[in-house]
Scaffold this motif. Sequence first.
Motif, PDB file in Angstrom:
ATOM      1  N   TRP A   6      12.685   2.846 -20.710  1.00  0.00           N
ATOM      2  CA  TRP A   6      12.976   1.416 -20.454  1.00  0.00           C
ATOM      3  C   TRP A   6      14.477   1.159 -20.474  1.00  0.00           C
ATOM      4  N   THR A   7      15.214   1.810 -21.460  1.00  0.00           N
ATOM      5  CA  THR A   7      16.663   1.594 -21.529  1.00  0.00           C
ATOM      6  C   THR A   7      17.346   2.144 -20.283  1.00  0.00           C
ATOM      7  N   GLN A   8      16.899   3.293 -19.804  1.00  0.00           N
ATOM      8  CA  GLN A   8      17.492   3.862 -18.580  1.00  0.00           C
ATOM      9  C   GLN A   8      17.236   2.943 -17.371  1.00  0.00           C
ATOM     10  N   ALA A   9      15.999   2.458 -17.327  1.00  0.00           N
ATOM     11  CA  ALA A   9      15.642   1.595 -16.195  1.00  0.00           C
ATOM     12  C   ALA A   9      16.429   0.295 -16.224  1.00  0.00           C
ATOM     13  N   MET A  10      16.659  -0.254 -17.415  1.00  0.00           N
ATOM     14  CA  MET A  10      17.377  -1.525 -17.522  1.00  0.00           C
ATOM     15  C   MET A  10      18.834  -1.359 -17.117  1.00  0.00           C
ATOM     16  N   VAL A  11      19.432  -0.201 -17.444  1.00  0.00           N
ATOM     17  CA  VAL A  11      20.816   0.041 -17.040  1.00  0.00           C
ATOM     18  C   VAL A  11      20.912   0.147 -15.517  1.00  0.00           C
ATOM     19  N   VAL A  12      19.926   0.907 -14.944  1.00  0.00           N
ATOM     20  CA  VAL A  12      19.906   1.015 -13.466  1.00  0.00           C
ATOM     21  C   VAL A  12      19.706  -0.364 -12.842  1.00  0.00           C
ATOM     22  N   PHE A  13      18.777  -1.148 -13.451  1.00  0.00           N
ATOM     23  CA  PHE A  13      18.518  -2.487 -12.933  1.00  0.00           C
ATOM     24  C   PHE A  13      19.766  -3.341 -13.012  1.00  0.00           C
ATOM     25  N   TYR A  14      20.522  -3.187 -14.146  1.00  0.00           N
ATOM     26  CA  TYR A  14      21.737  -3.986 -14.291  1.00  0.00           C
ATOM     27  C   TYR A  14      22.745  -3.637 -13.202  1.00  0.00           C
ATOM     28  N   GLY A  15      22.862  -2.300 -12.923  1.00  0.00           N
ATOM     29  CA  GLY A  15      23.807  -1.886 -11.893  1.00  0.00           C
ATOM     30  C   GLY A  15      23.443  -2.428 -10.507  1.00  0.00           C
ATOM     31  N   VAL A  16      22.113  -2.371 -10.263  1.00  0.00           N
ATOM     32  CA  VAL A  16      21.659  -2.883  -8.964  1.00  0.00           C
ATOM     33  C   VAL A  16      21.789  -4.396  -8.925  1.00  0.00           C
TER      34      VAL A  16
END
Length: 254
Positions: free
Chosen positions: A37-47
Motif C-alpha cells: 500500500w505504501t509503495q502504491a501510494m507513493v506511485v499514486f502521489y507521483g502520478v
Amino acid sequence: TINDETVELVQPYFEMEDYTLMHGKKVCGNVAGLLSWTQAMVVFYGVNREVLPLKANLAKQEGRLKVANAEKEKAQAELDEKQAELDKVQAKFDAAMKEKMGLENDAETCKRKMQAASTLIDGLSGEKVRWTQQSKEFKAQIKRLVGDILLCTGFLSYCGPFNQDFRNLLLKDLWETELRAHKIPFSEDLNLIAMLVDQPTISEWNLQGLPGDHLSIQNGIIVTKASRYPLLVDPQTQGKTWVKNKEQGNELQV
C-alpha cells in the motif's frame, strides 16, 4: 494529505533490500499489504502530482467550453433569427425581382407596340395625302358614274359584233359626243376593261387560253357580262379553247 515530505521520509525504506512484497509475506500478510500500500501510494502521489494540474486545467477548459458553448448557442440563435429575417427579405427580393422582370417584359412589349404604332402612324401620314386625293377622286367619280355606266352598258349591248376600230368609233366619236350634248358627266379617259373586270380575272382567262390583247379581253367581258348568249365567230378556235377550259369545272358538254 500526502506531500513531498512524506514521500521523502518513506523513500529510504523503499531502498532497503528486504522492503519488498515477498519479504513482507514471509513476515506477515498484513505487513505485506501495508508494504504494498505504501509503495502504491507513493506511485499514486507521483502520478497525481502530474494529473492534478491537468484536472485543474480540464475543469478550467470545461468552464471555458461551457461559456463558449453558451456563446455559441446564443450566436446560433441570433444566426437563426437573422437567417429567418434573411429568408423573408430574400423572398421579398425574389418577388420584387419577379415583378420587376414582369414589368420590364411589359415595358418592352409596350415599347415594341409603341414603335409599331409610330411606324404605322408615320406610314399612314404619308397615305393621308393619297387618301385625301382618292376621296376627292371618288366624289368626282360618283358624279361621272351615270355617264360611265351608260358607256359600259352600251358597250356590252351593241359593240360585240364589231372590230376594235368600229368599237372605238362608237365609244369616242358617237356616244361620248352624245353624252356631252346632253351634259351627262362621264370619264374622259374611261378604261372599259378596268371598269368591268379585275386584273386577277384577266390573268385567269389568259391561263385558260384567252389571248391578252384588248380586243380578246373585251370579247371575254362581253361573253361573261352580257345578258344575251354570245355568238363567237372564231376561225382560230381560240375562243373555243378558252370556253372549254373555263367551263371545265362545270362539266360543259360539247
